[in-house]
Motif scaffolding. Structure first.
Motif, PDB file in Angstrom:
ATOM      1  N   HIS A 329       0.816  -1.216   0.000  1.00 16.43           N
ATOM      2  CA  HIS A 329       0.000   0.000   0.000  1.00 16.43           C
ATOM      3  C   HIS A 329       0.848   1.264   0.000  1.00 16.43           C
ATOM      4  O   HIS A 329       0.484   2.254  -0.653  1.00 16.43           O
ATOM      5  CB  HIS A 329      -0.982  -0.020   1.178  1.00 16.43           C
ATOM      6  CG  HIS A 329      -2.115  -0.970   0.976  1.00 16.43           C
ATOM      7  ND1 HIS A 329      -2.031  -2.298   1.302  1.00 16.43           N
ATOM      8  CD2 HIS A 329      -3.346  -0.788   0.423  1.00 16.43           C
ATOM      9  CE1 HIS A 329      -3.166  -2.899   0.977  1.00 16.43           C
ATOM     10  NE2 HIS A 329      -3.978  -2.006   0.447  1.00 16.43           N
ATOM     11  N   ILE A 330       1.953   1.261   0.714  1.00 13.58           N
ATOM     12  CA  ILE A 330       2.783   2.459   0.703  1.00 13.58           C
ATOM     13  C   ILE A 330       3.372   2.683  -0.680  1.00 13.58           C
ATOM     14  O   ILE A 330       3.480   3.826  -1.152  1.00 13.58           O
ATOM     15  CB  ILE A 330       3.884   2.409   1.796  1.00 13.58           C
ATOM     16  CG1 ILE A 330       4.500   3.797   1.996  1.00 13.58           C
ATOM     17  CG2 ILE A 330       4.950   1.397   1.490  1.00 13.58           C
ATOM     18  CD1 ILE A 330       3.579   4.846   2.531  1.00 13.58           C
ATOM     19  N   GLN A 331       3.735   1.628  -1.379  1.00 13.28           N
ATOM     20  CA  GLN A 331       4.249   1.791  -2.740  1.00 13.28           C
ATOM     21  C   GLN A 331       3.169   2.329  -3.678  1.00 13.28           C
ATOM     22  O   GLN A 331       3.443   3.199  -4.510  1.00 13.28           O
ATOM     23  CB  GLN A 331       4.795   0.462  -3.265  1.00 13.28           C
ATOM     24  CG  GLN A 331       6.113   0.067  -2.632  1.00 13.28           C
ATOM     25  CD  GLN A 331       6.703  -1.184  -3.249  1.00 13.28           C
ATOM     26  OE1 GLN A 331       6.020  -2.202  -3.376  1.00 13.28           O
ATOM     27  NE2 GLN A 331       7.958  -1.124  -3.622  1.00 13.28           N
ATOM     28  N   ALA A 332       1.953   1.819  -3.533  1.00 15.46           N
ATOM     29  CA  ALA A 332       0.862   2.295  -4.374  1.00 15.46           C
ATOM     30  C   ALA A 332       0.572   3.770  -4.112  1.00 15.46           C
ATOM     31  O   ALA A 332       0.364   4.557  -5.037  1.00 15.46           O
ATOM     32  CB  ALA A 332      -0.389   1.451  -4.140  1.00 15.46           C
ATOM     33  N   ALA A 333       0.542   4.156  -2.831  1.00 17.34           N
ATOM     34  CA  ALA A 333       0.252   5.547  -2.485  1.00 17.34           C
ATOM     35  C   ALA A 333       1.349   6.481  -2.973  1.00 17.34           C
ATOM     36  O   ALA A 333       1.073   7.589  -3.460  1.00 17.34           O
ATOM     37  CB  ALA A 333       0.066   5.678  -0.977  1.00 17.34           C
ATOM     38  N   LYS A 334       2.591   6.066  -2.861  1.00 16.26           N
ATOM     39  CA  LYS A 334       3.699   6.895  -3.339  1.00 16.26           C
ATOM     40  C   LYS A 334       3.643   7.053  -4.850  1.00 16.26           C
ATOM     41  O   LYS A 334       3.950   8.123  -5.390  1.00 16.26           O
ATOM     42  CB  LYS A 334       5.027   6.287  -2.911  1.00 16.26           C
ATOM     43  CG  LYS A 334       5.344   6.495  -1.437  1.00 16.26           C
ATOM     44  CD  LYS A 334       6.694   5.903  -1.060  1.00 16.26           C
ATOM     45  CE  LYS A 334       7.039   6.203   0.400  1.00 16.26           C
ATOM     46  NZ  LYS A 334       8.345   5.612   0.801  1.00 16.26           N
ATOM     47  N   GLY A 368       6.526   6.085   6.027  1.00 20.32           N
ATOM     48  CA  GLY A 368       5.870   7.320   5.593  1.00 20.32           C
ATOM     49  C   GLY A 368       4.361   7.337   5.675  1.00 20.32           C
ATOM     50  O   GLY A 368       3.726   8.192   5.049  1.00 20.32           O
ATOM     51  N   HIS A 369       3.755   6.422   6.429  1.00 20.10           N
ATOM     52  CA  HIS A 369       2.314   6.526   6.651  1.00 20.10           C
ATOM     53  C   HIS A 369       2.002   7.852   7.335  1.00 20.10           C
ATOM     54  O   HIS A 369       2.685   8.254   8.278  1.00 20.10           O
ATOM     55  CB  HIS A 369       1.816   5.385   7.532  1.00 20.10           C
ATOM     56  CG  HIS A 369       1.678   4.077   6.832  1.00 20.10           C
ATOM     57  ND1 HIS A 369       2.759   3.376   6.340  1.00 20.10           N
ATOM     58  CD2 HIS A 369       0.573   3.325   6.555  1.00 20.10           C
ATOM     59  CE1 HIS A 369       2.333   2.246   5.786  1.00 20.10           C
ATOM     60  NE2 HIS A 369       1.010   2.196   5.896  1.00 20.10           N
ATOM     61  N   ALA A 370       0.952   8.510   6.879  1.00 12.10           N
ATOM     62  CA  ALA A 370       0.560   9.784   7.485  1.00 12.10           C
ATOM     63  C   ALA A 370      -0.308   9.592   8.716  1.00 12.10           C
ATOM     64  O   ALA A 370      -0.447  10.502   9.532  1.00 12.10           O
ATOM     65  CB  ALA A 370      -0.179  10.645   6.466  1.00 12.10           C
ATOM     66  N   GLY A 371      -0.912   8.409   8.854  1.00 10.80           N
ATOM     67  CA  GLY A 371      -1.772   8.141   9.992  1.00 10.80           C
ATOM     68  C   GLY A 371      -1.808   6.660  10.313  1.00 10.80           C
ATOM     69  O   GLY A 371      -1.715   5.816   9.416  1.00 10.80           O
ATOM     70  N   VAL A 372      -1.941   6.345  11.596  1.00  6.31           N
ATOM     71  CA  VAL A 372      -2.028   4.970  12.090  1.00  6.31           C
ATOM     72  C   VAL A 372      -3.206   4.907  13.047  1.00  6.31           C
ATOM     73  O   VAL A 372      -3.247   5.648  14.038  1.00  6.31           O
ATOM     74  CB  VAL A 372      -0.733   4.540  12.807  1.00  6.31           C
ATOM     75  CG1 VAL A 372      -0.885   3.140  13.372  1.00  6.31           C
ATOM     76  CG2 VAL A 372       0.460   4.619  11.865  1.00  6.31           C
TER      77      VAL A 372
END
Length: 432
Positions: A329-334, A368-372
């Protein structure tokens, strides 16, 4: 949250479909106190905004302002900046008498092909109180418009009352009368709070899928049919037409539709993985690229998605699967250039939580998640009805503790609580 009835095995992989070019994001001007996005990050009044949040579906179900205050105070003390809750609580007309007797919060009553809105002290006034109290404690709200699942009156009530037996669940996303009814309710909620800086974002639906837990999918909601993506596009455009300032997201679990999904082997039979083959109806990459979807969210429950693989001696691990899901998911969002929030995650067992959550949260911070936002925050010391109250289903306040679904954690479970308190401090430093 929803315990998934469709189980599959993920081969740990960082594959990204590559169908999306980086999104050229233009910052949207918003009023003071509103969170917006800027170059793949959240921003509040010109400063970065990163957060540890909480899920609390039960917050508007509380019957006293004192317990609502106590809950927000507990969240604030743990560094929580964003709370996600249900903006829906609907019942059948046959449940009304019992709801009035028990004090159950409800916003809609279904007794025909049209719902009746409840704006009184047992209805939307309770949500009013939650939103205003959040502002008092410097906490912002993600408000979800409806539920894919039957719990607390989700989309299946629209289907059952408006289409009757024989309808399939995906008709919620395509039937024009249902869409009109959904939009009518959404308009009520958005117009009620669209000037409030306490709203972080609007959320279209909790965990949209082709099917629900009570109604199957139809032949028009299959991999590649674009049913959910079309609905997300249309409804996010509708919400944006009502509210030009607050952010909008999907509420989805984050399933992918990859050309080459991982293969599941179970009892010697091979199949593609439900979380990656498009069968759920979601296409995380494509949906995140929609112009009025401001940030990505995804959920993570490997322990309940893959129970037949989570056993001693298996080469499957809950922790490892989760790290792979997060990386995907982080790769997709980036690639798309929008912020990413791990919006729900949970496992059972105190030892599981204290060890696995540490790895997951550390990786979220590093990547680099903006929220957890763990599922879910628990509050102690609630006093309504003497601290013991059955709310609905098996959900109850017991000895002053908010509902515990097995994933709940409380402040006295310090080995878990400290993970999120420390992460909140990191996020606060990044927000300066």
């Amino acid at each position: 949250m929803r315990l998934c009835a469709f189980i599959s095995l993920l081969c740990l992989s960082s594959f990204v479909s590559g169908r999306n070019a980086p999104h050229s994001e233009r910052k949207r001007a918003v009023p003071e106190g509103f969170v917006t996005t800027n170059h793949g990050q959240f921003e509040l009044d010109g400063k970065p905004f990163n957060f540890v949040g909480a899920n609390s579906y039960w917050l508007p179900l509380l019957t006293t302002s004192d317990d609502v205050e106590k809950t927000f105070l507990g969240m604030r003390d743990q560094g929580v900046k964003v709370v996600r809750t249900w903006g829906f609580n609907a019942i059948n007309g046959s449940e009304l008498a019992g709801a009035l007797e028990s004090g159950l919060t409800y916003y809609q009553v279904w007794n025909s092909t049209k719902f009746v809105l409840n704006e009184d002290s047992q209805g939307l006034q309770r949500l009013d109180n939650v939103v205003s109290t959040a502002g008092k404690y410097g906490i912002k709200m993600i408000v979800t418009f409806t539920n894919n699942w039957i719990g607390y009156g989700g989309s299946d009530l629209y289907i059952n009352w408006m289409l009757g037996s024989g309808a399939t669940h995906d008709e919620f996303f395509t039937n024009e009368n249902i869409i009109s009814a959904y939009q009518s309710y959404v308009k009520t909620i958005v117009n009620r709070y669209k000037t409030s800086p306490s709203i972080f974002a609007w959320e279209l639906m909790n965990e949209a899928r082709c099917l629900s837990d009570t109604i199957p999918a139809g032949p028009n909601c299959v991999p590649g049919s674009e049913t959910l993506n079309t609905w997300y596009s249309r409804q996010s455009d509708f919400v944006r037409s009502l509210d030009p300032f607050h952010m909008i997201t999907t509420g989805g679990e984050g399933q992918f539709f990859w050309e080459n999904p991982p293969i599941l082997w179970s009892n010697g039979v091979a199949s593609t993985d439900y979380n990656f083959n498009g069968q759920a109806g979601e296409d995380f990459d494509k949906t995140l690229s929609l112009p009025n979807i401001d940030f990505g969210v995804y959920h993570m429950y490997p322990q309940t998605w893959y129970p037949q693989l989570d056993f001693p001696g298996s080469n499957f691990t809950v922790q490892g699967w989760g790290l792979g899901w997060m990386q995907d998911h982080i790769q997709a969002a980036k690639a798309i250039g929008k912020p990413l929030v791990l919006e729900e995650f949970g496992i059972s067992g105190l030892k599981n939580k204290s060890t696995v959550y540490k790895e997951w949260v550390d990786f979220a911070l590093e990547s680099g998640h903006a929220g957890v936002m763990p599922w879910q925050f628990g509050q102690l010391g609630l006093t309504e009805d003497g601290g013991n109250r059955l709310i609905k289903y098996a959900d109850m306040i017991l000895n002053g503790a908010s509902p515990n679904d097995g994933n709940t954690f409380y402040a006295n479970e310090t080995s878990i609580d400290d993970i999120f308190i420390n992460a909140a401090k990191v996020m606060a430093q990044r927000s300066q």
